[in-house]
Motif scaffolding. Structure first.
Motif, PDB file in Angstrom:
ATOM      1  N   GLU A  27      45.750 -65.331 -55.637  1.00 53.21           N
ATOM      2  CA  GLU A  27      44.502 -65.102 -56.350  1.00 53.21           C
ATOM      3  C   GLU A  27      44.606 -63.831 -57.170  1.00 53.21           C
ATOM      4  O   GLU A  27      45.431 -62.970 -56.899  1.00 53.21           O
ATOM      5  CB  GLU A  27      43.365 -64.937 -55.347  1.00 53.21           C
ATOM      6  N   ILE A  57      35.581 -68.088 -65.857  1.00 52.79           N
ATOM      7  CA  ILE A  57      34.919 -69.340 -65.506  1.00 52.79           C
ATOM      8  C   ILE A  57      35.611 -70.501 -66.194  1.00 52.79           C
ATOM      9  O   ILE A  57      35.756 -71.579 -65.649  1.00 52.79           O
ATOM     10  CB  ILE A  57      33.429 -69.280 -65.910  1.00 52.79           C
ATOM     11  N   ASP A  81      40.944 -68.905 -58.750  1.00 52.31           N
ATOM     12  CA  ASP A  81      39.810 -68.127 -59.219  1.00 52.31           C
ATOM     13  C   ASP A  81      38.578 -68.951 -59.473  1.00 52.31           C
ATOM     14  O   ASP A  81      37.485 -68.426 -59.476  1.00 52.31           O
ATOM     15  CB  ASP A  81      40.168 -67.438 -60.542  1.00 52.31           C
ATOM     16  N   ILE A 113      35.662 -71.954 -59.190  1.00 53.06           N
ATOM     17  CA  ILE A 113      34.816 -72.350 -58.082  1.00 53.06           C
ATOM     18  C   ILE A 113      35.435 -73.577 -57.404  1.00 53.06           C
ATOM     19  O   ILE A 113      35.500 -73.668 -56.188  1.00 53.06           O
ATOM     20  CB  ILE A 113      33.407 -72.641 -58.590  1.00 53.06           C
ATOM     21  N   ASP A 114      35.933 -74.500 -58.225  1.00 52.67           N
ATOM     22  CA  ASP A 114      36.557 -75.689 -57.673  1.00 52.67           C
ATOM     23  C   ASP A 114      38.057 -75.593 -57.895  1.00 52.67           C
ATOM     24  O   ASP A 114      38.536 -75.698 -59.017  1.00 52.67           O
ATOM     25  CB  ASP A 114      35.994 -76.921 -58.387  1.00 52.67           C
ATOM     26  N   ASN A 115      38.781 -75.383 -56.817  1.00 52.71           N
ATOM     27  CA  ASN A 115      40.199 -75.097 -56.970  1.00 52.71           C
ATOM     28  C   ASN A 115      41.106 -76.244 -56.605  1.00 52.71           C
ATOM     29  O   ASN A 115      42.273 -76.030 -56.321  1.00 52.71           O
ATOM     30  CB  ASN A 115      40.566 -73.908 -56.072  1.00 52.71           C
ATOM     31  N   PHE A 149      46.826 -76.231 -57.976  1.00 51.95           N
ATOM     32  CA  PHE A 149      48.268 -76.269 -57.751  1.00 51.95           C
ATOM     33  C   PHE A 149      48.952 -77.417 -58.466  1.00 51.95           C
ATOM     34  O   PHE A 149      50.173 -77.481 -58.462  1.00 51.95           O
ATOM     35  CB  PHE A 149      48.652 -76.280 -56.265  1.00 51.95           C
ATOM     36  N   PRO A 206      41.975 -72.069 -46.443  1.00 56.72           N
ATOM     37  CA  PRO A 206      42.322 -73.480 -46.674  1.00 56.72           C
ATOM     38  C   PRO A 206      43.162 -73.659 -47.931  1.00 56.72           C
ATOM     39  O   PRO A 206      44.067 -74.498 -47.966  1.00 56.72           O
ATOM     40  CB  PRO A 206      40.956 -74.157 -46.833  1.00 56.72           C
ATOM     41  N   LEU A 207      42.871 -72.866 -48.965  1.00 55.05           N
ATOM     42  CA  LEU A 207      43.645 -72.970 -50.197  1.00 55.05           C
ATOM     43  C   LEU A 207      45.112 -72.607 -49.953  1.00 55.05           C
ATOM     44  O   LEU A 207      46.025 -73.279 -50.436  1.00 55.05           O
ATOM     45  CB  LEU A 207      43.045 -72.027 -51.246  1.00 55.05           C
ATOM     46  N   GLU A 238      46.843 -75.440 -48.013  1.00 52.59           N
ATOM     47  CA  GLU A 238      47.048 -76.612 -48.859  1.00 52.59           C
ATOM     48  C   GLU A 238      48.196 -76.376 -49.829  1.00 52.59           C
ATOM     49  O   GLU A 238      49.077 -77.213 -50.005  1.00 52.59           O
ATOM     50  CB  GLU A 238      45.749 -76.882 -49.621  1.00 52.59           C
ATOM     51  N   ILE A 268      38.376 -74.900 -50.649  1.00 45.26           N
ATOM     52  CA  ILE A 268      39.139 -75.039 -51.881  1.00 45.26           C
ATOM     53  C   ILE A 268      38.174 -75.336 -53.021  1.00 45.26           C
ATOM     54  O   ILE A 268      38.259 -74.782 -54.105  1.00 45.26           O
ATOM     55  CB  ILE A 268      40.178 -76.152 -51.733  1.00 45.26           C
ATOM     56  N   ASN A 269      37.222 -76.233 -52.719  1.00 44.82           N
ATOM     57  CA  ASN A 269      36.225 -76.558 -53.729  1.00 44.82           C
ATOM     58  C   ASN A 269      34.901 -75.942 -53.315  1.00 44.82           C
ATOM     59  O   ASN A 269      34.279 -76.364 -52.349  1.00 44.82           O
ATOM     60  CB  ASN A 269      36.092 -78.078 -53.835  1.00 44.82           C
TER      61      ASN A 269
END
Lengths: 456, 413
Positions: free
Chosen positions: A45, A75, A107, A109-111, A115, A162-163, A166, B194-195
């Motif tokens: 991040e 954003i 960075d 909101i929905d990542n 990846f 979690p990111l 994953e 993640i989301n």
């Protein structure tokens, strides 16, 4: 004739010595001339100190003008991969270092997609290498495959997010992952240990070196042959039985441990090492639980010297590395150190007691060759076998370095044409063969089969 | 005493005399009329004190409403004054003199005793990603184990929940006879997935739920003597100390919530940043907040006097507070202080040159606690109430159609 040649080619004095022990020197000379290539990717991040660490790792400024985006720019940002290459030289040895940065990772909101572009990039590099290898002209293949990926873990959580999990799950089979705990000066030592523990649990016994098995056994109280131990460990054993020990052999921590056993009060800064350890252990535990295969430092053979073995053992223990980095030099008590100045003290980046920066640098340098090898033999081979088994090639979107692809595209087009022409040739041959067999059948209408024409 | 009749207002005679006199003074040309824009000067002369800009605005508004061609007569002036004087007790020179000691000042003591008996209530919410030290900071602020983590059954492993949960725990703490019912609301799971889309919705719903409960209690036929106040008075938002700027999640959250609750942003774990990094970071954060129109507490438009403005300006200078939390104490120069002991020194939590914890604590507890409650009650709750009642009325008007007014209100937030 023999005497003439004998004057030119001096026979070495040792009988039975042929001289191919000189081979490593030849390889060494050649590779020094050719130079080395290494590609490193940093993922994490924003704000974890990736760019600072890269700059301070190689003592060069890879990011001269950095524009830090403000929140509104962030954003709309997607993950872009930026590769910067630098050629550094030290004592005649040239290293072409490419660092691939991943701004925008984690960075948004929905990542869930972040990846994907990284995986695509890695696959593209593998694909390009595969094409180059199977191409006509293999003389100057540039190896842009990612040899090592530093994954930056935030020290502010309680372990892996979690990111993180994953990402590592998806990439551990494609690239060597080295987890790094960023901004380690935010933590006391105890917290670092806790985090490390969570990221990577204890290691299964067959991976341990003989010495580590001994250490484990010792803990349970077995007697140990003394030649396996270093002087320090002999002292430790003796201490357990209560002998007095010269204080210079012990580290400050062991003195404290002793004192504690006798009930002295202990200054708290020694205890804080435990916090760092806790974090480290926690991180390793979570890595183990999720089945993530990070890059394992290879064991050294038993014929290496003690110091090197000790070094590797320390490196292994320190994974994941808790680093803190800076490019500023400060003046501390008369000597110049690289460090971060706080109102309550100075964090010395290059002090192995303060953070693992030196250990990380050592690991990278001493294992650069091994990282390249593992990438070639494990990850690239995996990719290649998948690809040849019929997996689709990665879709090419605008590659970060567009200049090279032009020439490569032409080469690839030519190769494709060659392939097409070859196919046409084989088809024509087939047709001719067919025609010949038809003609021969018409000429001699015998039941016996006409002799098959020789294949050319 | 003034009695408001339909159109006629009564003032004590001396007040009315002074009003008429100053009107005539202002009316230099003897026309019997005064320009509406000069009215403020007259008011000031009459009262002998300075008006705040909100009061000035109100006076001017009324003047313009009543003015005919920009001119006001004596009667209009008196009407305006009646309204103004009814809303404030700052009458300045118009106060009636008392001849001796009456004993009104004991009101202070009477109120104090009553309030002390009941005790105070304060509800604080902490929002931020996991691991930023929210629980530790709350424990440090109140010097007690009041956070959710410290009170719930101890779990060895900290599990990150899959969605944002909102949980509260209430304590009663006492100091020198003053009791405070403190409710700490925690939001585990915020921003950790993640989301993270819509991870702020549970928080928003919780806040509105508290307002809803209060409203229905207020409106019920037999309501309790003292309605229990569960509305969130202050929301501490924890910013991760990256050193760069706010993250998109921070902006989204604060944009949506600054209208329903008092938001106080803090930089968590500030011992990660050196002083210059901290200064740059704060500047960029303030820039981001301004660019996105986010109003944090203390809000400029609610200030009523210049003294408040000065204090609040100082606070706004410091925002967001760079804090460090710790519940461990270490000896330092003979005293024991809260701090974090690291290998390179002791970070003292209450040392102003190390971090801004003391400033946050002073503002939150020692100077602005009552104001936070007040603003929640009079601004945020009133906004909610207006929206709610207007929408209810609106809903009954459209009889046949099912229009969901609630979702319309929420999307406009």
């Amino acid at each position: 004739m023999a005497s003439d040649t004998a004057r030119q080619f001096v026979n070495p004095e040792m009988p039975g010595y042929v001289g191919f022990a000189n081979l490593p020197n030849q390889v060494h000379r050649k590779s020094v001339k050719k130079g080395f290539e290494f590609t490193l990717m940093v993922v994490g991040e924003s704000g974890l100190g990736k760019s600072t660490m890269i700059n301070s790792l190689f003592l060069t400024d890879l990011y001269p003008e950095r524009h830090i985006p403000d929140a509104s720019e962030k954003i709309n940002q997607n993950v872009k991969l930026e590769a910067s290459t630098v050629e550094i030289e030290e004592r005649g040895v040239k290293l072409r270092l490419t660092v691939v940065d991943t701004p925008g990772f984690g960075d948004a909101i929905d990542n869930t997609d972040c990846f994907r572009s990284i995986i695509q990039y890695i696959d593209e590099q593998f694909e390009r290498f595969l094409q180059d290898e199977s191409g006509l002209n293999r003389r100057n293949i540039t190896d842009n495959r990612i040899h090592c990926c530093f994954y930056f873990i935030s020290p502010f959580g309680h372990g892996l997010k979690p990111l993180d999990i994953e990402f590592m799950k998806q990439l551990h089979s494609k690239v060597n992952i080295v987890p790094v705990i960023a901004k380690a000066d935010a933590l006391t030592k105890k917290e670092v240990m806790k985090l490390k523990r969570r990221v990577g649990h204890s290691v299964p016994a067959d991976v341990l070196t003989k010495k580590e098995v001994m250490k484990l056994k010792r803990r349970v109280g077995h007697s140990v042959p003394a030649d396996v131990l270093t002087k320090k460990e002999v002292m430790k054993l003796k201490r357990r039985v209560g002998h007095s020990v010269p204080a210079d052999v012990l580290t400050k921590k062991e003195v404290m441990k002793l004192k504690r056993r006798v009930g002295h009060s202990v200054p708290a800064d020694v205890l804080t090492k435990k916090e760092v350890m806790k974090l480290k252990r926690r991180v390793m535990q979570e890595i183990e639980e999720n089945g993530i295969k990070i890059y394992p430092l290879p064991d050294c053979d038993s014929d290496e010297d003690e110091d090197y073995k000790e070094q590797v053992r320390q490196l292994k223990e320190a994974v994941p590395f808790a680093v803190s980095s800076t490019t500023q030099t400060l003046d501390v008590k008369g000597r110049k150190v690289r460090g971060r100045l706080y109102p309550w003290g100075v964090v010395e980046v290059e002090n192995p007691d303060h953070c693992d920066f030196i250990k990380l640098r050592t690991m990278l340098i001493t294992h650069m060759q091994d990282l390249q090898e593992v990438t070639q033999e494990l990850h690239y081979e995996n990719y290649r076998s998948e690809r040849l088994a019929g997996k689709a090639a990665p879709q090419k979107n605008t590659a970060p370095d567009g200049g090279i692809s032009e020439r490569e595209r032409i080469i690839r087009e030519k190769e494709a044409e060659l392939r097409r022409m070859q196919e046409m040739l084989t088809k024509m041959q087939e047709q001719m063969r067919q025609k010949q067999s038809d003609d021969s059948r018409q000429a001699t209408p015998s039941p016996t089969n006409a002799p098959l024409p020789q294949s050319d | 005493m003034e009695v408001q009749d339909n159109n006629r207002v009564f003032f004590p005679t001396h007040v009315e005399e002074v009003l008429r006199e100053s009107f005539l003074e202002e009316d230099t040309q003897g026309r019997g009329y005064v320009e509406s824009k000069n009215i403020v000067n007259v008011v000031r002369k009459v009262l002998g004190i300075f008006l705040t800009h909100t009061e000035k605005a109100k006076v001017l508004g009324k003047a313009e409403y009543l003015a005919v061609k920009g001119l006001l007569s004596v009667e209009d002036f008196i009407t305006i004054m009646a309204d103004t004087l009814a809303e404030t007790t700052h009458w300045g020179n118009l106060k009636t003199e008392v001849a001796g000691y009456v004993g009104i000042d004991t009101l202070q003591e009477q109120i104090r005793k009553k309030v002390l008996k009941r005790g105070f209530e304060f509800n604080i919410m902490v929002v931020g990603r996991s691991g930023l030290g929210k629980s530790t900071l709350i424990n440090t602020l109140f010097k007690a184990n009041v956070s959710l983590r410290s009170c719930s059954k101890s779990e060895e492993k900290v599990e990150i929940p899959k969605t944002t949960h909102v949980k509260s725990v209430s304590h009663v703490i006492e100091e020198k006879g003053v009791r405070l019912r403190l409710t700490v609301t925690d939001t585990p799971g915020f921003g950790d997935q993640i989301n993270n889309d819509n991870c702020w919705l549970p928080v928003l719903d919780y806040i509105n739920e508290q307002y809803e409960n209060y409203l229905s209690e207020e409106q019920s036929v037999t309501r309790k003597k003292h309605i229990p106040d569960t509305r969130i008075h202050c929301c501490l938002y924890f910013i991760s100390p990256t050193g760069h700027s706010l993250s998109p999640l921070d902006i989204e959250f604060m944009r949506r919530l600054d209208r329903c609750v008092n938001i106080v942003p803090v930089i968590a774990k500030a011992d990660t940043l050196t002083i210059e990094e901290r200064v740059g970071f704060k500047q960029r954060i303030k820039q981001d907040l301004a660019n996105n129109g986010i109003r944090t507490y203390p809000m400029k438009e609610l200030e009523e006097d210049p003294e408040e403005t000065v204090t609040n300006n100082k606070i706004r200078e410091l925002l967001p507070f760079a804090v460090v939390g710790s519940n461990q104490q270490y000896p330092n120069n003979g005293r024991t202080v809260y701090g974090r002991k690291t290998q390179w020194g002791l970070v003292e939590v209450e040392n102003r040159s190390h971090c801004e914890f003391s400033d946050l604590r002073d503002m939150l507890i020692r100077t602005h606690m009552q104001d936070l409650v007040e603003v929640t009650r009079s601004v945020h709750y009133e906004n909610f109430r207006q929206d709610r009642l207007a929408s209810r009325r609106g809903r009954t008007q459209f009889n046949g159609q099912v229009i969901d007014m609630d979702s319309m209100n929420e999307s406009s937030l």
